[in-house]
Motif scaffolding. Sequence first.
Motif, PDB file in Angstrom:
ATOM      1  N   GLU A 128       0.856  -1.184   0.000  1.00 13.36           N
ATOM      2  CA  GLU A 128       0.000   0.000   0.000  1.00 13.36           C
ATOM      3  C   GLU A 128       0.888   1.229   0.000  1.00 13.36           C
ATOM      4  O   GLU A 128       1.935   1.238   0.650  1.00 13.36           O
ATOM      5  CB  GLU A 128      -0.925   0.027   1.219  1.00 13.36           C
ATOM      6  CG  GLU A 128      -2.034  -0.997   1.183  1.00 13.36           C
ATOM      7  CD  GLU A 128      -3.077  -0.773   2.257  1.00 13.36           C
ATOM      8  OE1 GLU A 128      -4.112  -1.458   2.215  1.00 13.36           O
ATOM      9  OE2 GLU A 128      -2.854   0.094   3.133  1.00 13.36           O
ATOM     10  N   ALA A 147      -2.662   4.141  -3.197  1.00 14.45           N
ATOM     11  CA  ALA A 147      -2.731   2.937  -4.029  1.00 14.45           C
ATOM     12  C   ALA A 147      -2.657   1.683  -3.164  1.00 14.45           C
ATOM     13  O   ALA A 147      -2.036   1.671  -2.097  1.00 14.45           O
ATOM     14  CB  ALA A 147      -1.606   2.935  -5.060  1.00 14.45           C
ATOM     15  N   HIS A 148      -3.300   0.638  -3.655  1.00 13.59           N
ATOM     16  CA  HIS A 148      -3.340  -0.671  -3.002  1.00 13.59           C
ATOM     17  C   HIS A 148      -2.999  -1.678  -4.085  1.00 13.59           C
ATOM     18  O   HIS A 148      -3.684  -1.755  -5.097  1.00 13.59           O
ATOM     19  CB  HIS A 148      -4.748  -0.913  -2.445  1.00 13.59           C
ATOM     20  CG  HIS A 148      -4.941  -2.241  -1.791  1.00 13.59           C
ATOM     21  ND1 HIS A 148      -4.632  -2.462  -0.470  1.00 13.59           N
ATOM     22  CD2 HIS A 148      -5.433  -3.414  -2.267  1.00 13.59           C
ATOM     23  CE1 HIS A 148      -4.925  -3.711  -0.159  1.00 13.59           C
ATOM     24  NE2 HIS A 148      -5.414  -4.316  -1.234  1.00 13.59           N
ATOM     25  N   GLY A 149      -1.872  -2.401  -3.910  1.00 15.16           N
ATOM     26  CA  GLY A 149      -1.381  -3.180  -5.037  1.00 15.16           C
ATOM     27  C   GLY A 149      -1.077  -4.618  -4.755  1.00 15.16           C
ATOM     28  O   GLY A 149      -1.752  -5.271  -3.953  1.00 15.16           O
ATOM     29  N   VAL A 154       3.323  -1.631  -6.472  1.00 11.18           N
ATOM     30  CA  VAL A 154       2.041  -0.936  -6.463  1.00 11.18           C
ATOM     31  C   VAL A 154       2.134   0.222  -7.445  1.00 11.18           C
ATOM     32  O   VAL A 154       3.176   0.872  -7.553  1.00 11.18           O
ATOM     33  CB  VAL A 154       1.678  -0.449  -5.039  1.00 11.18           C
ATOM     34  CG1 VAL A 154       2.687   0.561  -4.539  1.00 11.18           C
ATOM     35  CG2 VAL A 154       0.272   0.134  -4.985  1.00 11.18           C
ATOM     36  N   VAL A 156       1.426   3.876  -8.730  1.00 13.38           N
ATOM     37  CA  VAL A 156       1.178   5.177  -8.098  1.00 13.38           C
ATOM     38  C   VAL A 156       1.196   6.262  -9.164  1.00 13.38           C
ATOM     39  O   VAL A 156       2.110   6.309  -9.989  1.00 13.38           O
ATOM     40  CB  VAL A 156       2.240   5.483  -7.023  1.00 13.38           C
ATOM     41  CG1 VAL A 156       2.015   6.873  -6.431  1.00 13.38           C
ATOM     42  CG2 VAL A 156       2.221   4.421  -5.940  1.00 13.38           C
ATOM     43  N   ASP A 157       0.193   7.140  -9.124  1.00 14.39           N
ATOM     44  CA  ASP A 157       0.116   8.273 -10.044  1.00 14.39           C
ATOM     45  C   ASP A 157       0.552   9.531  -9.297  1.00 14.39           C
ATOM     46  O   ASP A 157      -0.115   9.956  -8.342  1.00 14.39           O
ATOM     47  CB  ASP A 157      -1.317   8.421 -10.567  1.00 14.39           C
ATOM     48  CG  ASP A 157      -1.436   9.432 -11.709  1.00 14.39           C
ATOM     49  OD1 ASP A 157      -0.608  10.359 -11.754  1.00 14.39           O
ATOM     50  OD2 ASP A 157      -2.360   9.292 -12.525  1.00 14.39           O
ATOM     51  N   HIS A 177       5.382   3.503   2.067  1.00 11.98           N
ATOM     52  CA  HIS A 177       4.752   2.261   1.623  1.00 11.98           C
ATOM     53  C   HIS A 177       5.422   1.086   2.323  1.00 11.98           C
ATOM     54  O   HIS A 177       6.498   1.217   2.921  1.00 11.98           O
ATOM     55  CB  HIS A 177       4.793   2.131   0.097  1.00 11.98           C
ATOM     56  CG  HIS A 177       6.063   1.594  -0.473  1.00 11.98           C
ATOM     57  ND1 HIS A 177       7.187   2.371  -0.637  1.00 11.98           N
ATOM     58  CD2 HIS A 177       6.390   0.356  -0.927  1.00 11.98           C
ATOM     59  CE1 HIS A 177       8.155   1.644  -1.180  1.00 11.98           C
ATOM     60  NE2 HIS A 177       7.705   0.403  -1.371  1.00 11.98           N
TER      61      HIS A 177
END
Length: 228
Positions: A128, A147-149, A154, A156-157, A177
């Motif tokens: 995360e 974000a949750h990956g 993960v 991320v933007d 993270h």
Amino acid sequence: MEKLTIANWSEDDQPREKLRDKGPQALSNAELLAILIGSGTPGTSAVELMQNVLNYCNNNLNTLGKMTIHQLCDYKGIGEAKAITILAACELGKRRQMETPEERPDVGTATRIYNHMRPVLQDQDVEEFWILLMNQNHRLIKKVRIAHGGISEVAVDVRIIMREALLANATILAVCHNHPSGSLRPSQQDNDLTYSIQKACHTMRIHFLDHVIVTDGAYYSYHEEGRV
């Protein structure tokens, strides 16, 4: 000539729109109360109705809060439901004055970031990515999961990160993270993302404090390692 209702006013003069665009401090007491009661009577807007009530109270909100439901209902256009709403708002204002302001945690170091975020991330079995938005005194405004990956990465933007920082009026930003594997070694993707965020923060004149990688028992800090 037919009298204009609030709905017919210029949008700049409508209480709800005015609060949305300029903030609650830009509204008069009558305008704020008008938002609560919602409507006036034929020929009298909600703002005018509340101006009449406030005039009776010498424009003093303390006096308004001491009125009874029965007294408020003496005004045409104010029924029991509106009277209760007005008194509930006055009571909330009174209780707010008695509250102690919430103390925002200081997350100005990697250790403090780790201690704050470890309970959130330590049991996650996927990565995360979170951001911590701070004021100029390193006090936390809010933290946001971006974000949750997956298990090892993960997506991320960076644009979303900057949008959140700007909306919160943050002056300092840290990111965090977890590595579910327990490894503290940053990946190349971690490095690339860190430097992209740092560059975006520089452009937006936001101080990028750190990127902290969290495992269950330790952390890695880009700042402490001299990499940001």
